[in-house]
Design an enzyme around this catalytic site. Sequence first.
Site, PDB file in Angstrom:
ATOM      1  N   ARG A   1      88.603 -42.367  59.538  1.00  0.00           N
ATOM      2  CA  ARG A   1      87.845 -41.240  60.304  1.00  0.00           C
ATOM      3  C   ARG A   1      87.521 -42.145  61.854  1.00  0.00           C
ATOM      4  O   ARG A   1      87.069 -43.268  61.889  1.00  0.00           O
ATOM      5  CB  ARG A   1      86.505 -40.847  59.637  1.00  0.00           C
TER       6      ARG A   1
ATOM      7  N   GLU B   1      82.342 -27.100  60.750  1.00  0.00           N
ATOM      8  CA  GLU B   1      81.799 -27.367  59.157  1.00  0.00           C
ATOM      9  C   GLU B   1      81.667 -26.062  58.479  1.00  0.00           C
ATOM     10  O   GLU B   1      81.859 -26.174  57.243  1.00  0.00           O
ATOM     11  CB  GLU B   1      80.498 -28.182  59.203  1.00  0.00           C
TER      12      GLU B   1
ATOM     13  N   HIS C   1      87.488 -34.595  59.529  1.00  0.00           N
ATOM     14  CA  HIS C   1      86.455 -34.595  58.932  1.00  0.00           C
ATOM     15  C   HIS C   1      86.579 -35.340  57.625  1.00  0.00           C
ATOM     16  O   HIS C   1      87.368 -36.347  57.392  1.00  0.00           O
ATOM     17  CB  HIS C   1      85.726 -33.287  58.460  1.00  0.00           C
TER      18      HIS C   1
END
Length: 427
Positions: A124, A314, A341
């Site tokens: 990430r 999200e 994500h």
Amino acid sequence: MLQPWPVPRAHDPVDVVVDLPGSKSLTNRALLLAAIAEGPSTVRRALRSRDTLLMAAALSALGSQVDAEGEDWRVTPGLVGASASAPLAVDCGLAGTVMRFVPPVAVLSSAAVAFDGDAHMRTRPIGEVLAALRGLGATIDDAGRGALPFTVHGRGGLRGGPVTLDASASSQFISALLLAGARYDDGVDVRHVGPPVPSLPHLEMTVEVLRRHGVTVDDAEPDRWRVSPGPIAPVDHVIEPDLSNAGPFLALAAVSAGTVRVRDWPRTTTQAGDALRAILTAFGCAVDLDDDGLVVTGPEQLAGVDLDLHDVGELTPVVAALAALAAEPSHLRGVAHIRHHETDRLAALATELGRLGADVEERPDGLSFRPATLHGGVLGTYGDHRMAHAGAVIGAVVDDVAIEDVTVTSKTFPDFAGFWSALPGLG
């Protein structure tokens, strides 16, 4: 070895009332600011989940006292001084807020602080934050990776000042610097250069929480945020319900033609999940916000949608589940950043929903759906709580759907499976 979790089926329209746990995003921002404030604070109705417990543990490692025994968490500020004889360790798990928000605070200590996390966290993005901190005067050892693991060498403070970065991969890059900026000698003056910053509601949340702590933030100029140096006042926070975690519950109303009320939905909020009101309306739901919360009633058939989810990425997994069940084509756009994500969410959604019969096309920045009849199967979760949420929505109206690892939901929702299974009308 974990057994797949069979998703309970809704054979009739549901009619339920839900009380949700607190917001992870608000809890972790409140905890971090409490740890560098001028005095003790209480975070009331704090979310107890893996992400928030990791934040509490990280702040404790840096010298603060976090009493997380009850519903209200007491935080007494403190930073480790030069007496630390060995490197401190911070486990980021899969929490982007820990990986990105804590290093700018670690530089204020006088210790070496080693950061690492779950295997996927090493992929990430964090390099922009580390480069920005170096530009502000920090010493960080990451062996040139721009990723976990890395060590922050705290020197008891930071010069601060102006810094430029590309936050097009995550608004957390900017939030990370703003949250600690008031404690830097010259504050911080952050400029973003690059494609638009995603998830702007989260950045607005950061600014709002800082101002509640008495911090001066100037965000009048586009793509520029200035935090003045100065004290951070202790503040007692009452954490709102997690509106993004409301997604699967409100979607249950949508797919079952039922009604779901989420109690204590705030009239005004910076949470990205508030966009669910407009999103569910677009799918054909009736949506009403009153003094007792938010009520959603689903239609007989879900309409197709064309949605730009750039600011609320999200929510994409649950919205994708609805789109896969809609009676008309749908297009979800603007979310290329969610490939970074907890997993590559676009690829994961296209793969897993496709395995259940969805007619889905993966695009560089989104997904397109055409009407299709879905069937049972095991939905892979890729260590991602939002994938499990999508599976719960599908399985509520499609026979024989199971979720590969429902325990991943503990990241932001303790005992999601037990909570979901106990809802009236599911079984």
